[in-house]
Design an enzyme around this catalytic site. Structure first.
Site, PDB file in Angstrom:
ATOM      1  N   ARG A 235      -4.830 -15.694 -13.079  1.00 53.21           N
ATOM      2  CA  ARG A 235      -5.820 -14.740 -12.252  1.00 53.21           C
ATOM      3  C   ARG A 235      -6.799 -13.824 -13.206  1.00 53.21           C
ATOM      4  NH1 ARG A 235      -2.498 -11.280  -7.875  1.00 53.21           N
ATOM      5  NH2 ARG A 235      -4.846 -11.077  -7.008  1.00 53.21           N
TER       6      ARG A 235
ATOM      7  N   CYS B 258      -4.123  -3.974 -11.344  1.00 54.00           N
ATOM      8  CA  CYS B 258      -3.695  -5.266 -11.009  1.00 54.00           C
ATOM      9  C   CYS B 258      -4.204  -5.389  -9.801  1.00 54.00           C
ATOM     10  CB  CYS B 258      -2.024  -5.115 -10.715  1.00 54.00           C
ATOM     11  SG  CYS B 258      -1.800  -3.686  -9.280  1.00 54.00           S
TER      12      CYS B 258
END
Length: 275
Positions: free
Chosen positions: A172, A230
């Site tokens: 990611r 995050c």
């Protein structure tokens, strides 16, 4: 005080004269898990709903923005939380949700909060079923500090002046996949540091010295200030907790990638390098 507590230490503390307030914050990406709590929880634990109590409605602040602090304070008091009483938090074992509550209590002024290392999965003591009993109300009043908290602009600045860690999966970070948010990639200047690498196979945190060495290799010693983000401020709290285990203070960008990537004016980096 240590940031984590083992299952055996918790059992001993619960049997003592001044047992800690125990909070169950089981949650998965699909949502909070009150049914799991009723099926079996550590005796005396009070359920806390991450989606309802530790986050506000999704929107411009990201998928898990901060909740209304008056509401958060009321929930903590109803759970028995007071400034002078130890608190222990646990979840089903991943410890992401538990870390979010740990971080919120620390950020709002509680100085004695620990997370059950490995979560309920490593608890070998008795469990109780049902809705649980209401504890005697506590007196905790949230008093946020600015040290532990990052906004989008301060996170961007820290990525250049200090060390900003991206706690998401490496693919990611690189922008190869993005299963949740609309844009793939990372905040320019941030360093990839998947929080999954902070724990052993059984879900417990790696030893403090091993964690310290990991963060040293990522640039902590050269950085000064350290921050974490995050996807939406949950797994990032777990990385902040891992840093605390290693003795390294760090701030959390709660809005995280879900807020950053929703703003088309903010730059996006891809690939393995911070850029």
């Amino acid at each position: 005080m240590n940031a984590i507590i083992s299952a055996s230490e918790l059992a001993s503390d619960l049997a003592g004269e001044n047992p800690p307030v125990l909070l169950d914050v089981r949650w998965q990406h699909q949502g909070s898990q009150p049914a799991a709590y009723e099926e079996g929880h550590i005796p005396s634990a009070v359920f806390v709903d991450l989606d309802a109590d530790l986050a506000g409605p999704a929107g411009s602040g990201g998928r898990h923005p901060l909740p209304d602090l008056d509401h958060f304070g009321a929930v903590m008091r109803a759970a028995g939380v007071s400034p002078d009483r130890d608190v222990v938090v646990y979840d089903g074992g991943q410890n992401w949700a538990a870390a979010r509550l740990w971080w919120m209590l620390r950020w709002t002024g509680h100085t004695s909060v620990r997370v059950l290392d490995g979560g309920l999965a490593l608890w070998t003591g008795p469990l109780e079923r049902g809705a649980g009993q209401s504890p005697r109300p506590g007196s905790f009043e949230p008093a946020p500090n600015s040290t532990d908290f990052l906004y989008a602009d301060s996170a961007a600045a820290l990525a250049r002046s200090g060390l900003l860690l991206d706690a998401r999966a490496a693919e990611r970070y690189r922008g190869e996949v993005e299963p949740i948010d609309k844009v793939a990639g990372h905040i320019p200047g941030a360093v990839s540091a998947p929080t999954t690498e902070n724990v052993a196979a059984d879900g417990r945190f790696k030893p403090a010295a091993e964690l310290a060495a990991r963060f040293e290799a990522l640039g902590v010693s050269r950085a000064g200030e350290v921050g974490v983000y995050c996807g939406s401020g949950v797994s990032g709290a777990h990385e902040v907790l891992a840093l605390a285990v290693a003795g390294i203070p760090a701030a959390l960008y709660v809005g995280s990638w879900s807020q950053w990537s929703a703003d088309g004016s903010r730059p996006v980096a891809t690939g393995p390098d911070p850029q």
